[in-house]
Design a protein around this motif. Structure first.
Motif, PDB file in Angstrom:
ATOM      1  N   PRO A  79      -1.025 -10.126  51.618  1.00  0.00           N
ATOM      2  CA  PRO A  79      -1.332  -8.886  50.910  1.00  0.00           C
ATOM      3  C   PRO A  79      -0.351  -7.764  51.200  1.00  0.00           C
ATOM      4  O   PRO A  79      -0.267  -6.810  50.444  1.00  0.00           O
ATOM      5  CB  PRO A  79      -2.730  -8.529  51.424  1.00  0.00           C
ATOM      6  N   LYS A  80       0.398  -7.820  52.301  1.00  0.00           N
ATOM      7  CA  LYS A  80       1.315  -6.753  52.662  1.00  0.00           C
ATOM      8  C   LYS A  80       2.729  -7.096  52.200  1.00  0.00           C
ATOM      9  O   LYS A  80       3.069  -8.251  52.008  1.00  0.00           O
ATOM     10  CB  LYS A  80       1.282  -6.533  54.172  1.00  0.00           C
ATOM     11  N   PRO A  81       3.592  -6.099  52.051  1.00  0.00           N
ATOM     12  CA  PRO A  81       4.970  -6.341  51.614  1.00  0.00           C
ATOM     13  C   PRO A  81       5.692  -7.311  52.541  1.00  0.00           C
ATOM     14  O   PRO A  81       5.640  -7.175  53.758  1.00  0.00           O
ATOM     15  CB  PRO A  81       5.595  -4.943  51.666  1.00  0.00           C
ATOM     16  N   GLN A  82       6.384  -8.281  51.941  1.00  0.00           N
ATOM     17  CA  GLN A  82       7.054  -9.304  52.738  1.00  0.00           C
ATOM     18  C   GLN A  82       8.359  -8.816  53.346  1.00  0.00           C
ATOM     19  O   GLN A  82       8.733  -9.231  54.446  1.00  0.00           O
ATOM     20  CB  GLN A  82       7.330 -10.534  51.864  1.00  0.00           C
ATOM     21  N   ASN A  83       9.061  -7.931  52.637  1.00  0.00           N
ATOM     22  CA  ASN A  83      10.393  -7.559  53.096  1.00  0.00           C
ATOM     23  C   ASN A  83      10.382  -6.599  54.284  1.00  0.00           C
ATOM     24  O   ASN A  83      11.431  -6.242  54.797  1.00  0.00           O
ATOM     25  CB  ASN A  83      11.202  -6.964  51.947  1.00  0.00           C
ATOM     26  N   ASP A  84       9.203  -6.178  54.727  1.00  0.00           N
ATOM     27  CA  ASP A  84       9.117  -5.285  55.874  1.00  0.00           C
ATOM     28  C   ASP A  84       8.352  -5.916  57.034  1.00  0.00           C
ATOM     29  O   ASP A  84       8.058  -5.253  58.017  1.00  0.00           O
ATOM     30  CB  ASP A  84       8.438  -3.965  55.463  1.00  0.00           C
ATOM     31  N   THR A  85       8.042  -7.205  56.935  1.00  0.00           N
ATOM     32  CA  THR A  85       7.316  -7.895  58.003  1.00  0.00           C
ATOM     33  C   THR A  85       8.205  -8.063  59.234  1.00  0.00           C
ATOM     34  O   THR A  85       9.377  -8.415  59.132  1.00  0.00           O
ATOM     35  CB  THR A  85       6.841  -9.280  57.514  1.00  0.00           C
ATOM     36  N   ARG A 120       3.696  -1.513  59.711  1.00  0.00           N
ATOM     37  CA  ARG A 120       4.411  -2.756  59.432  1.00  0.00           C
ATOM     38  C   ARG A 120       3.540  -3.943  59.792  1.00  0.00           C
ATOM     39  O   ARG A 120       2.784  -3.908  60.757  1.00  0.00           O
ATOM     40  CB  ARG A 120       5.718  -2.843  60.237  1.00  0.00           C
ATOM     41  N   ARG A 121       3.675  -4.970  59.017  1.00  0.00           N
ATOM     42  CA  ARG A 121       2.984  -6.217  59.357  1.00  0.00           C
ATOM     43  C   ARG A 121       3.742  -6.896  60.495  1.00  0.00           C
ATOM     44  O   ARG A 121       4.962  -7.068  60.433  1.00  0.00           O
ATOM     45  CB  ARG A 121       2.937  -7.136  58.139  1.00  0.00           C
ATOM     46  N   ILE A 122       3.028  -7.281  61.546  1.00  0.00           N
ATOM     47  CA  ILE A 122       3.633  -7.933  62.705  1.00  0.00           C
ATOM     48  C   ILE A 122       2.973  -9.297  62.884  1.00  0.00           C
ATOM     49  O   ILE A 122       1.745  -9.401  62.962  1.00  0.00           O
ATOM     50  CB  ILE A 122       3.446  -7.092  63.986  1.00  0.00           C
ATOM     51  N   ILE A 123       3.805 -10.336  62.951  1.00  0.00           N
ATOM     52  CA  ILE A 123       3.310 -11.700  63.174  1.00  0.00           C
ATOM     53  C   ILE A 123       4.003 -12.261  64.407  1.00  0.00           C
ATOM     54  O   ILE A 123       5.231 -12.212  64.528  1.00  0.00           O
ATOM     55  CB  ILE A 123       3.590 -12.630  61.974  1.00  0.00           C
ATOM     56  N   GLU A 166      -0.897 -10.107  64.060  1.00  0.00           N
ATOM     57  CA  GLU A 166      -1.313 -11.481  63.749  1.00  0.00           C
ATOM     58  C   GLU A 166      -0.688 -12.429  64.780  1.00  0.00           C
ATOM     59  O   GLU A 166       0.526 -12.619  64.789  1.00  0.00           O
ATOM     60  CB  GLU A 166      -0.882 -11.863  62.339  1.00  0.00           C
ATOM     61  N   LEU A 167      -1.506 -12.988  65.615  1.00  0.00           N
ATOM     62  CA  LEU A 167      -1.036 -13.932  66.621  1.00  0.00           C
ATOM     63  C   LEU A 167      -1.381 -15.351  66.192  1.00  0.00           C
ATOM     64  O   LEU A 167      -2.550 -15.679  65.970  1.00  0.00           O
ATOM     65  CB  LEU A 167      -1.677 -13.638  67.983  1.00  0.00           C
ATOM     66  N   VAL A 223      11.292 -17.696  58.216  1.00  0.00           N
ATOM     67  CA  VAL A 223      11.133 -18.748  59.216  1.00  0.00           C
ATOM     68  C   VAL A 223      10.154 -19.769  58.668  1.00  0.00           C
ATOM     69  O   VAL A 223       9.333 -19.469  57.791  1.00  0.00           O
ATOM     70  CB  VAL A 223      10.638 -18.199  60.576  1.00  0.00           C
ATOM     71  N   VAL A 224      10.237 -20.990  59.203  1.00  0.00           N
ATOM     72  CA  VAL A 224       9.366 -22.079  58.763  1.00  0.00           C
ATOM     73  C   VAL A 224       8.694 -22.671  59.994  1.00  0.00           C
ATOM     74  O   VAL A 224       9.363 -22.949  61.000  1.00  0.00           O
ATOM     75  CB  VAL A 224      10.160 -23.174  58.022  1.00  0.00           C
ATOM     76  N   ASP A 225       7.372 -22.871  59.927  1.00  0.00           N
ATOM     77  CA  ASP A 225       6.669 -23.440  61.080  1.00  0.00           C
ATOM     78  C   ASP A 225       6.569 -24.949  60.979  1.00  0.00           C
ATOM     79  O   ASP A 225       7.045 -25.564  60.012  1.00  0.00           O
ATOM     80  CB  ASP A 225       5.294 -22.780  61.271  1.00  0.00           C
ATOM     81  N   ASP A 226       5.942 -25.564  61.991  1.00  0.00           N
ATOM     82  CA  ASP A 226       5.889 -27.016  62.070  1.00  0.00           C
ATOM     83  C   ASP A 226       4.926 -27.639  61.064  1.00  0.00           C
ATOM     84  O   ASP A 226       4.826 -28.867  60.981  1.00  0.00           O
ATOM     85  CB  ASP A 226       5.527 -27.474  63.483  1.00  0.00           C
ATOM     86  N   GLN A 227       4.226 -26.815  60.279  1.00  0.00           N
ATOM     87  CA  GLN A 227       3.396 -27.316  59.183  1.00  0.00           C
ATOM     88  C   GLN A 227       4.071 -27.112  57.839  1.00  0.00           C
ATOM     89  O   GLN A 227       3.471 -27.361  56.793  1.00  0.00           O
ATOM     90  CB  GLN A 227       2.030 -26.612  59.197  1.00  0.00           C
ATOM     91  N   GLY A 228       5.312 -26.645  57.863  1.00  0.00           N
ATOM     92  CA  GLY A 228       6.057 -26.433  56.625  1.00  0.00           C
ATOM     93  C   GLY A 228       5.773 -25.102  55.948  1.00  0.00           C
ATOM     94  O   GLY A 228       6.210 -24.886  54.815  1.00  0.00           O
ATOM     95  N   ARG A 229       5.087 -24.203  56.608  1.00  0.00           N
ATOM     96  CA  ARG A 229       4.758 -22.907  56.003  1.00  0.00           C
ATOM     97  C   ARG A 229       5.903 -21.924  56.200  1.00  0.00           C
ATOM     98  O   ARG A 229       6.459 -21.823  57.298  1.00  0.00           O
ATOM     99  CB  ARG A 229       3.467 -22.362  56.616  1.00  0.00           C
ATOM    100  N   GLU A 230       6.241 -21.199  55.146  1.00  0.00           N
ATOM    101  CA  GLU A 230       7.322 -20.228  55.177  1.00  0.00           C
ATOM    102  C   GLU A 230       6.777 -18.821  55.400  1.00  0.00           C
ATOM    103  O   GLU A 230       5.727 -18.461  54.864  1.00  0.00           O
ATOM    104  CB  GLU A 230       8.109 -20.249  53.868  1.00  0.00           C
ATOM    105  N   TYR A 231       7.519 -18.037  56.191  1.00  0.00           N
ATOM    106  CA  TYR A 231       7.142 -16.650  56.447  1.00  0.00           C
ATOM    107  C   TYR A 231       8.371 -15.761  56.242  1.00  0.00           C
ATOM    108  O   TYR A 231       9.273 -15.744  57.094  1.00  0.00           O
ATOM    109  CB  TYR A 231       6.627 -16.489  57.881  1.00  0.00           C
ATOM    110  N   PRO A 232       8.430 -15.024  55.142  1.00  0.00           N
ATOM    111  CA  PRO A 232       9.542 -14.081  54.951  1.00  0.00           C
ATOM    112  C   PRO A 232       9.423 -12.922  55.940  1.00  0.00           C
ATOM    113  O   PRO A 232       8.333 -12.599  56.410  1.00  0.00           O
ATOM    114  CB  PRO A 232       9.336 -13.595  53.512  1.00  0.00           C
ATOM    115  N   TYR A 233      10.547 -12.306  56.259  1.00  0.00           N
ATOM    116  CA  TYR A 233      10.520 -11.195  57.207  1.00  0.00           C
ATOM    117  C   TYR A 233      11.540 -10.126  56.824  1.00  0.00           C
ATOM    118  O   TYR A 233      12.504 -10.380  56.082  1.00  0.00           O
ATOM    119  CB  TYR A 233      10.787 -11.684  58.627  1.00  0.00           C
ATOM    120  N   GLY A 234      11.302  -8.927  57.339  1.00  0.00           N
ATOM    121  CA  GLY A 234      12.288  -7.871  57.263  1.00  0.00           C
ATOM    122  C   GLY A 234      13.156  -7.875  58.496  1.00  0.00           C
ATOM    123  O   GLY A 234      14.369  -7.710  58.443  1.00  0.00           O
ATOM    124  N   ASP A 235      12.518  -8.079  59.657  1.00  0.00           N
ATOM    125  CA  ASP A 235      13.215  -8.213  60.936  1.00  0.00           C
ATOM    126  C   ASP A 235      12.591  -9.373  61.708  1.00  0.00           C
ATOM    127  O   ASP A 235      11.381  -9.613  61.621  1.00  0.00           O
ATOM    128  CB  ASP A 235      13.089  -6.931  61.761  1.00  0.00           C
TER     129      ASP A 235
END
Length: 273
Positions: free
Chosen positions: A8-14, A40-43, A84-85, A101-113
């Motif tokens: 739900p939050k902007p991807q380019n600033d994660t 900012r969204r933090i994962i 988000e931990l 980045v891509v995790d070991d389940q194949g899920r993609e996470y776009p980031y700003g930094d």
């Protein structure tokens, strides 16, 4: 194809933090202090099954009522601060050009930094049989748990490595009523920290605790022998034991950076300015 997550939050600033050790935790605390988490969204991604804990005092685990007593912040702290931990989640690919980045389940996470706080892992020397049953490293709570279980059936244990970590591991076995023998390649215990005189004094102290020590001895092989393990060396008689702990140092977790084309040092570790 990797699965792209809808957020739900902007991807380019994660802000993504890869790693959930003590440094990652300290960064999260600073981000909260600065209020970054409010806009900012933090994962945060961690491979272990729990939030960051005090690895420096890992040996104190045996004195605690529960593993969570070592946590630097409880799980709720992350949620309460809108961080988000994701535990038990390994990042296997970093693509700086696509900023994801891509995790070991194949899920993609776009980031700003993206911050790499990947830490290190236990170094396992090239010893034949180092992958045998009842051979352990000494790095995580799970390692400690495995050692504790094995010690219930053991009478004798060998620690390969006579640095600070090896001495801690030997003391753990002693506290678990397992006779310990330290095998050290160098000519003295804690050879990187102590001179010859200090190392000699430490050797006497360790001997008074009832621990055996073999110095200037390289372990060549660990061979399963019935229900026990036989250690062979470059010199001297073999040792038959019930369990082995490898305490031979650490290596940086820099493979993610290497694969992404990020500069690393010759002996490992990400180069920073």
């Amino acid at each position: 194809m990797p699965k792209k997550l809808d957020n739900p939050k902007p991807q380019n600033d994660t802000l993504i933090i890869v790693g959930n050790g003590m440094v990652s935790w300290r960064l999260c605390r600073k981000l909260v202090d600065l209020g970054v988490n409010t806009n900012r969204r933090i994962i945060v991604f961690g491979e272990e099954p729990r939030p960051a804990y005090d690895r420096v005092n890992l040996t104190k685990y045996f004195e605690l009522d529960a593993p969570d007593d070592l946590l630097l912040s409880p799980l709720d702290w992350y949620a309460d601060n809108d961080i988000e931990l994701k535990v038990n989640t390994k990042i296997i690919k970093l693509d700086p050009s696509a900023k994801l980045v891509v995790d070991d389940q194949g899920r993609e996470y776009p980031y700003g930094d993206c911050v790499l706080a990947t830490g290190s892992h236990a170094f396992v020397p090239p010893i034949t049989g180092a992958d045998s049953d009842n051979v352990f490293v000494y790095r995580t709570i799970e390692d400690i748990e495995s050692i504790k279980v094995a010690a219930q059936e053991a009478r004798h244990g060998v620690i390969i490595g006579g640095g600070l970590l090896g001495l801690e591991a030997a003391n753990v076995l002693k506290d678990l009523s397992v006779d310990a023998c330290i095998v050290q390649a160098a000519g003295g215990l804690m050879s990187r920290q102590l001179n010859e005189d200090a190392a000699g004094y430490l050797l006497c102290e360790v001997a008074e605790l009832g621990m055996a020590v073999r110095l200037k001895t390289m372990t060549k092989a660990i061979d399963p022998a019935s229900d026990r393990l036989e250690l062979r060396f470059d010199k001297g008689e073999p040792i038959v034991t019930d369990m082995v702990i490898l305490a031979t140092g650490i290596k940086p977790n820099d493979s993610l950076a290497v694969d992404a084309g990020i500069s690393t040092a010759v002996r490992g570790g990400i180069i920073v300015d």
